[in-house]
Design a protein around this motif. Sequence first.
Motif, PDB file in Angstrom:
ATOM      1  N   THR A  58       0.854  -1.193   0.000  1.00  0.00           N
ATOM      2  CA  THR A  58       0.000   0.000   0.000  1.00  0.00           C
ATOM      3  C   THR A  58       0.886   1.238   0.000  1.00  0.00           C
ATOM      4  O   THR A  58       2.096   1.168   0.287  1.00  0.00           O
TER       5      THR A  58
ATOM      6  N   ASN B 193      -2.635   4.262   6.425  1.00  0.00           N
ATOM      7  CA  ASN B 193      -3.546   3.125   6.424  1.00  0.00           C
ATOM      8  C   ASN B 193      -3.133   2.158   7.539  1.00  0.00           C
ATOM      9  O   ASN B 193      -2.323   1.265   7.339  1.00  0.00           O
TER      10      ASN B 193
ATOM     11  N   ARG C  53      -4.812  -0.115   9.055  1.00  0.00           N
ATOM     12  CA  ARG C  53      -5.240  -1.514   8.870  1.00  0.00           C
ATOM     13  C   ARG C  53      -4.200  -2.281   8.071  1.00  0.00           C
ATOM     14  O   ARG C  53      -3.855  -3.411   8.397  1.00  0.00           O
ATOM     15  N   ALA C  54      -3.684  -1.635   7.044  1.00  0.00           N
ATOM     16  CA  ALA C  54      -2.661  -2.289   6.213  1.00  0.00           C
ATOM     17  C   ALA C  54      -1.391  -2.538   7.028  1.00  0.00           C
ATOM     18  O   ALA C  54      -0.771  -3.602   6.937  1.00  0.00           O
TER      19      ALA C  54
ATOM     20  N   THR D  75       0.893   3.579   2.169  1.00  0.00           N
ATOM     21  CA  THR D  75       1.406   3.798   3.533  1.00  0.00           C
ATOM     22  C   THR D  75       2.678   3.000   3.771  1.00  0.00           C
ATOM     23  O   THR D  75       3.663   3.522   4.297  1.00  0.00           O
TER      24      THR D  75
END
Lengths: 240, 224
Positions: B33, B95, B97-98, B35
């Motif tokens: 990602t 991010n 969650r990532a 991030t």
Amino acid sequence: MAAHHDLPDTPRENIGARRVGRAAFLGVVGAGVATLFYGRQISNLTSRATKPFADVSGLSAIVPSGGWRIYTVAATMPVFDRRTWSLRIDGLVRRPIELSYDDLLALPRAEQVSTFHCVTGWTVTGVHWAGVRFHDLLALAEPLPEAHAAHFVSAEIPYDDYLTLADTALPQVMLAYGMDGAPLPQEHGAPVRVVIPEMYGYKNVKWVKQITLVDKQGSGYWEQRGYDVNAIVGHSNGYG
Amino acid sequence: MAELSSPTAGATAAVAGQAGVAPARARFVKRFTLTERVLHWVHAAAFFALLGSGLILYLPALSVAVGRRPLIKEIHFYTGLGWAGALVLIVLLGNRRALLRTAREIDLFDRDDARFLRGETARPQGRFNAGQKLNAIITAAFAVLFFVSGLLLWVGERNTDIRLGGTLYLHDVLMYVSVVLVAGHLYLALINRGTRHSLRGMVLGSVREDWAREHHAKWTPPRP
């Protein structure tokens, strides 16, 4: 699970999966934190073990493992010019004097091998110094009875520091002009520096250009920034 | 030679050379990602800035050649603060969650990972192989230790009661080990033929699907 794991076509199985990454992370952090407290002992062992290799390979000339680090407080280092350089001794003396480099070399020569400790945690053992003992040097200016300390002013502005005359009279204290068989190199304070093995390096003023005798010790460059005035190795600055 | 006789063949050869054994129309899958990539590159840039300024402070020859120690000290210190602050900001604003998913993957080692680390590098691996996981763990731990020891050096210079004897030694050892790890990392990411395609993933986010299958067989990539 056990039946599956030998089959080549089940690669997405995480057989025997364990969450051990966090333990590895904490283990490395823990070892690092322990090093904060015991690093000096480990460092002594490793530098003793690697010294023969470092000496043979020439690495010790580049990497300061068990060797020197060059600390300065000004933007540039003072440059020594033998023709124009002089050392001034004044303050509480009967006869203020100015010595040339050759005058200094003509004084009785003292030699010693001693250990240099830096307050930041590194040590250099077996340094060979050559220079002048302070009683030989200061006697030329005839100190007055009320003189009790010496103020060392460096050509590296604004560096300075103090020693009591009792400290300068200790057996292994000198104004050094030679180091390890050669004239004192620029980065070590050419042409002369204070050597007092009993105290941390910041008391061993480099590039000394003036010694002023005073009635009592003041605060030098680092002491004005929180270091101990009495910088005895192992018993000051948070150690011992 | 191919370029001289046929420009088209030359271009194809160049693409194939860059991509290893790429099929004519490669399909790509997303590996990192934004991030994750920003975190990586901020850390990488800060590492080299800190290494450069740190070596000037540390190596006698460089200290003498460069001088200006007070300025270099300030640069080193504030780069360190900026680096730590940037990492925190990326975690807070990015991010999460990532990042959490990535952390979970790095945390988990299975039997294939154990064998991979013992030299059986053909064992099927997830999105990260065991070596990458280990490198990430050590890098994260070192980041904490670099920051703590660096801060202690700075504080200890101002309040000598907070001096710990091994601080400088720890900071130095971390540097030596990091340089070795980074050298290996650069070799695998830039030079080694089989692995250097992974650089594309860290720059653009995606990697070739066939490459992912070959190197990360246990990873189920998100559909493109």
